[in-house]
Design a protein around this motif. Sequence first.
Motif: not given
Length: 384
Positions: A303-311, A25-27, A47-53, A35-41
């Motif tokens: 590029v084959a598809d439009n390119l964007a990045v999240t950071m 993930p972006a760090q 782009t994975v912004l945050f994850e826990k378990n 939360a015991k388990q989490a993910i934010l995309i």
Amino acid sequence: MMAVVRTRAALGLAAAMFTAALSLPAQAASIETIAKQAILIDMTSDTVLFEKNADERMAPSSMSKIATAYMVFEAIKEGRVTMESTMPVTENAWRMQGSKMFVELHNNIRVEDLLKGVIVQSGNDACIVLAEGLAGSERAFAERTTKRVRELGLKNTNLVNATGWPDPNHYMTARDLSILAERLIKDFPEHYHFYSIRDFQYHGIKQGNRNPLLYRGMGVDGMKTGHTEIAGYGLTASAERDGRRLILVVNGLPSMQARADESARLIEWGYREFASYALFKNGDTIEQMPVWQGATETVPVTVADNLAVTMSRADRPNMKVALVSDKPVVAPVKKGDVVGKLVITAPGFPGKEVPVVAAQDVAELGMVGRALSAAKYLVFGADS
């Protein structure tokens, strides 16, 4: 247009350098969660912004009803049923406990109403009516659903019912739920509006959508809550602001209030700390790459598809984009051939690589032309 630095390197070496980074993930920004388990995309740029378990098996509770809805939407798309089709209520469905739509025994109910019962009211009875209507039995439906979602990339999911009713063999992960949510939004945009319906009345009983974030005015337009004693409180949520969509999965929270507040806090953090940056559109010429023994000396690449990045917003000023390739490209070249890759880096960003493709065909020179080109190379070198 974004400037790039061209680097001559073996593509295999570049792939080895960045394969591990792509799964991280972006760090640059960090946050804690109860939360015991989490993910934010960030769905816009995957782009994975945050994850826990995020890969820990968990009881998804009613969040697994997203899979049930996916299967119904797919059946509609394939023409096997319509929104106006009706399905009978068996005693098995009528007797189902937990959250209910309150279907009537032996009644025939429209698919559209059953979907609202599943999505808005979290009706276990509605899930069973749909499962039996599509597959003959809930068990058969669960087996079909497991097979289908694994085809979609849900590697750590096994479903034994259509409702999320507690069972040790009924499990998903936060990451799998985020993938499923994304696929439902992308595959069935014409039906996603069901998830933003705030209330639905059936059999004289009006029930509100259990998703607490629908009522907070923060861009959330779906998707599904879940709760059992074993799993705690969970939520799969999706929000869109200014064309940028985030998907959040949390589970194992101690109360309804904690679920609402923690989910809102994580989504706000994702929008505040990160931004999506457009780099290139499909068809933009990134650079002219030299061609060996081609009818033209260069070929434009894109590029084959439009390119964007999240950071992280703090990382953006130090972002670097490098074109990595073995040059020159050897003719003949077909439009769409992969001829290199863009490698995107920043100090707090784990790295991203995207294939670069030829934007047009380049034919190979004839025999005489190839001989002259080879002679020119021997005299002047590759960069002449």
